[in-house]
Each structure stands twice: as C-alpha cells, then as structure tokens.
Write an enzyme that holds these catalytic residues in place. Structure first.
Site, short mmCIF file in Angstrom:
data_model
loop_
_atom_site.label_atom_id
_atom_site.label_comp_id
_atom_site.label_asym_id
_atom_site.label_seq_id
_atom_site.Cartn_x
_atom_site.Cartn_y
_atom_site.Cartn_z
N SER A 146 -0.96 -0.52 -1.41
CA SER A 146 -0.23 -1.63 -2.08
C SER A 146 -1.11 -2.87 -2.00
CB SER A 146 1.10 -1.88 -1.48
OG SER A 146 1.76 -2.81 -2.44
N ASP A 302 -1.05 -6.76 -7.93
CA ASP A 302 -1.54 -6.21 -6.66
C ASP A 302 -2.27 -4.96 -7.15
OD1 ASP A 302 0.82 -4.55 -7.38
OD2 ASP A 302 1.12 -4.49 -4.95
N ASP A 304 -1.93 -1.65 -6.81
CA ASP A 304 -1.09 -0.46 -7.49
C ASP A 304 -0.15 -1.01 -8.53
OD1 ASP A 304 0.42 -1.54 -5.19
OD2 ASP A 304 1.78 0.11 -5.18
#
Length: 573
Positions: A146, A302, A304
């Site tokens: 992430s 971000d 992902d």
C-alpha cells in the site's frame, strides 16, 4: 523454536547462491538485527501480511510468501475440487519483487493443483477485488504494501466475495501456515508447467473493460453536464495512472494532465519517498503541475490505488489538501444531494464508516434521513457489512469510507477504490463549479450546518521486538488506568473492543458492544469529542485518533491541542 535455531536452519538450508543467504552472512555479527529477522513469523494484520523485504521469518521474501501460499492452498483444498478449479486471482503493484512474489504464489498453489489467474501487468487493488467476483474465483491475492515506505512489501488475501479476509477466515489460513515445518522446502511448479496444465491463466485487458463498464454506472451527472474542469492526476509511481487514464477517457473528461515523472512504476518511489496521499510531500510535483497549468483539482493515488488524496485550488491561487474525513463528507453530501434531486434517494439507504471516521458523516446522512453504521477499522469490515446488506435486501448500500483516505462508491468492488473516488470527486467538482462553488465552499457549508468537525491522527513508531512489547504495554496501561478526564473534559463512556464492554462513567452502566473483538480502546467525552487508541495492523506503530466538534474553527483547534497534549503526555515509552 528460538530465533537462533531458525537462523541456523535458514543458513544451512538456503542454496549457496541465494541472495538471502548472502544477506544473512553480511549481518551475522549483528545479533540485534538477526533476532528481529527471526524472532517471530510475519503476522496477519488489518491489511494481510506486510513487512520489510529481506531474509528471515519476520521479513517479506520468497519463502514467507510460499508459506502463506501453502496455507491458502490448504484452506482451498478443504473446500473441495470446485474451489480448486475456481482458483485464485493474483495481482501486484510496482514494489520491489511484487511480480516475483505474485508468480511464487501461483507456482506454490499450482503444485497443489489450485488454478491461478495472474494479471499480465501491474494492476491496482480495486481491480483485484473486482476480478475475483468477475471471474468467479474462490480467492484473491494482492501483492502490495500500500502506502508504506519503499523497503516494505506485503500480501492482501481476499475471499470469494472480493473482500479482504475477515479475522475468522484469516485464522484458519494461519492455522495451516503454522503446520508448515519448513518454509524453505515448500514445493512448487514452474510457470511453464502450470501453463501447460492450464493451472495458470494470464489476464489481459478484458477485466479492465468490464470494470470500466461498471464504473460508468456510478455517474450521477450526464455527459452534457460535464465541463472542462482542469485536473492534475498522479499515481505516485504505482498502479493508478494506466487505469485512471482509461477511466477519465471513458467518462469524457478532456482536460486531465498526468504527472509524467510519477506515471512511471518505480519501487524506490524516487520523486515521492513517502508514497502516501495523506502526506503533503506526496503532492509536491502535482502542485507544481497545478501552478503551471492553472488546474482546479489535484488527485493522487497511493501505489496500489486504493487510497485517494485531493488538493483544491483556493481563491488565492494556492492549493489546500483535504483530509480523508473531509473528502468523504463532501462525497456523501454530493451523492445524497444528487440522488434526492433526481428522486433516487432510497429510504432504506445506509452509509458505512469506521469507528475512527468523522461524525460529520453521520450528521450529513441524518439530514437526508439516511442511516449510518459504524464498523471496526479496516475496510474488510465495511465489505462484510455490504455483503450482509445485500443478503437481506432490507437496506441499500450508498457509500463507505474510512478516515485513512479509503472510499467506496459502488459495491462492484469490495475494497476501497481510489479510481471510483477520483471520478466521483471530479464529477462533484464539476457539478458545484457550475453553481460557482468549489469543493472548499461545500465543505465550509457543511461545517456551518453541522458544526466544525476536526480530526487528527498521531502515530508513535516502535519497531522490532522491543517496539511490539512497548505497544502492548501502552495498551495495557490505558486499559488498567482509564483516565476520568482528558484535556479538561470528563470521559462519559469507554469502549473496550477487546473485552467487548462499554462502561458509562455517568451512570455506571456496563453494556456489551456489538462489533467483533479487537485490540482497540475508544473514549467518548462529555461534549461528544472522542479518542481512539489502537496498534496499527500494517506498520510497527501505535495510533491515536482524536475527533472534536465546536461552533468555530478556533474552538476545534483549541480542543484538539488540549486533548492531544494530555493524551500523549500519558504515554510512557
């Protein structure tokens, strides 16, 4: 087994040319670092398994990935042959070794005759969630850390509903992982053999097309209503830019400029060392693009692409970043306002949010007669509620979000979706622009109607074995010595989600909490301000959430300052 024994086992069994063996040899005299590498196994947290890349059982590497994949394969095997044939969808982001880890999962579960569908290029988390149900798979795995720093990677595991695994399902997989005696000797098959046996299918752009068709359905404005809104978008060196381009093109946004330097996947996140849209620094390049192009709206996802941050141009020409709480409040207002005006606002609608998300959301929803339901922190709990809502058909899901910049507009995805959020934020900005109002104007209007709400999150980073013990001790100290007041405000009630009890200090009444048990403490103060304390499920941190409400901005700031100082002064490290 003690950490030294694990270390010796790895050193003896790793192939002589394995890079991990070389790394272990380089740090063999650093006992503290070796202990941290081996003192435990990586654990499932809020977002699956996540850790620093490197050698050892407490690191992300091919062998810890294999161990998780083996546990997942065992879990699927007990579900029967149909589950094995339905298989696992696997996606990955731009982080170091993400592609290799994705392939390692496929090779490991393929040895057990579990089929895998692997994206042929990096793809965002929401596309993985969507693909699980679209392809009728039994499970899904997303290789990502992430918004963590570059030295991290991880895995998120999804169920057949496209949502991250709930704690009960994760516990079953962990029980199978615990039965693995030696992660280094877990067997696997080659990709070529899996392809020949049709146990590996590569996913092209067909899933993207299906996702984009669903994305068109969330629009509340017609194409004719859209203006030439100037937008800057950045994917922060991750997965967001390719699918965002397709989404904005499909929805007829003609004036979107992409931050070229950050459109390139880069595991080092060279121009954004902290690839987190919650952080001001992540917007530095986007702001430069904004000034050069006169853009009204800046969007950042971000790596992902499950979290979205935004910045809005102010009247003085500068940009103001909004918090996740504020973005969600604006989206709720837009959705409910547009649905009401079009006669499509259901009487049984429901907004889902976490217990650490602003109470402004509930106030907005109440104005429109819409129920708000709180969940534990973690989007898997929002997804779990969506599944329950859809099963009974007694209510209709309208929106879900958490303060950490995670939003979901439509449940064809069962995790937070920055692409859905990005196109709806653009639509809302366009709609209000036609009324000569900005998103900041809308936010201020909400504050005027419902009171000024402000929230902050403070984290203390405590790494390694010692850090984990300190975090545990801090939680114990608050449990055993609950303060009677914080920041000169009396505590009205305390909620301990680990014991499952709520205690009312004013009436001495004890009630049972309805949410699942979790290591979380929450205090509600006499003026309805609140504080929540919990260990992070994804990073070595303890997190402190504070939310206040006042009649003025100054009033909220004063309350926050008092509460934060008092709270953090009680923390002994």
């Amino acid at each position: 087994m003690q950490w030294k024994a694990r270390y010796e086992e790895w050193l003896q069994q790793l192939p002589i040319n394995d890079p991990l063996r070389v790394q272990l040899s380089e740090v063999q005299r650093d006992k503290r670092q070796l202990e941290d590498c081996f003192y435990k196994y990586l654990e499932f947290g809020t977002g699956g398994m996540r850790g620093i890349i490197g050698p050892g059982t407490n690191r992300m590497n091919l062998y810890t990935v294999r161990k998780l994949a083996a546990g997942l394969a065992s879990y699927i095997e007990i579900q029967g042959e149909d589950a094995k044939k339905r298989g696992v969808v696997i996606s990955y982001d731009s982080r170091k070794f993400s592609r290799e880890f994705a392939e390692e999962v496929a090779k490991t579960i393929g040895f057990r005759n579990v089929k895998s569908y692997v994206f042929d290029s990096l793809h965002p988390t929401p596309l993985l969630s969507f693909a699980v149900r679209h392809l009728g798979a039994f499970a899904g795995i997303m290789i990502t850390a992430s918004h963590n720093p570059p030295e991290y990677n991880g895995l998120k595991v999804y169920g057949e509903d496209g949502a991250q695994l709930t704690p009960n399902a994760a516990d079953v997989i962990v029980s199978y992982m615990d039965q693995v005696d030696n992660e280094i000797n877990i067997e696997s098959r080659s990709l070529e053999e899996l392809e020949a046996k049709e146990l590996l299918v590569w996913i092209g752009d067909e899933v993207d097309k299906a996702y984009l068709n669903q994305l068109k359905e969330i629009q509340l404005s017609s194409v004719e209503e859209k203006s030439n809104l100037s937008i800057i978008f950045t994917g922060l060196h991750g997965t967001g830019t390719p699918i965002a381009k397709k989404a904005f093109d499909a929805l007829c946004y003609q004036n979107v400029i992409y931050v070229e330097e950050q459109a390139v996947p880069d595991p080092q996140f060279t121009t954004a060392p902290t690839p987190n849209p919650e952080e001001t620094e992540a917007f530095n390049l986007a702001i430069q693009y904004g000034y050069r192009n006169g853009a009204e709206l800046l969007l950042a996802t971000d790596p992902d692409a499950d979290r979205l941050g935004i910045a809005v141009k102010k009247k003085d020409g500068k940009y103001q970043l909004l918090t996740g709480n504020q973005i969600g409040a604006i989206l709720i207002q837009y959705i409910l306002e547009r649905r009401q005006k079009s006669g499509k606002l259901p009487g049984n609608g429901v907004i889902l949010k976490t217990i650490v998300t602003t109470e402004l959301a509930k106030a907005i929803a109440e104005k429109y007669g819409i129920e708000t339901v709180d969940t534990l922190t973690g989007f898997k709990f929002i997804a779990e509620n969506i599944e329950a809502i859809n099963t009974t058909n007694e209510r209709q899901f309208l929106f879900g979000y958490e303060e950490s910049y995670g939003f979901l507009v439509s449940d064809f995805v069962r995790d937070k979706d920055a692409i859905q959020a990005a196109v709806l934020v653009a639509e809302a900005a366009t709609y209000y622009r036609q009324q000569r109002r900005s998103l900041l104007d809308i936010l201020n209007s909400l504050f005027n109607q419902h009171g000024y709400h402000k929230e902050v999150t403070r984290s203390i980073k405590l790494e390694g074995k010692d850090g984990a013990e300190k975090i545990s001790r801090i939680m114990d100290e608050f449990r055993q010595n609950t303060p009677s007041a914080l920041g000169s405000l009396k505590i009205r009630r305390s909620e301990d989600y680990q014991s499952g009890d709520m205690f009312d200090f004013f009436t001495s009444e004890i009630c049972s909490l309805t949410l699942p048990k979790s290591n979380v403490l929450k205090y509600i103060l006499e003026d309805e301000s609140w504080i929540c304390i919990r260990p992070s499920g994804t990073e070595p941190k303890i997190k402190f959430y504070i939310g206040v409400k006042a009649e003025t901005i100054k009033g909220t700031e004063e309350k926050l300052t008092r509460l934060e100082e008092d709270l953090l002064n009680r923390v002994t490290i």
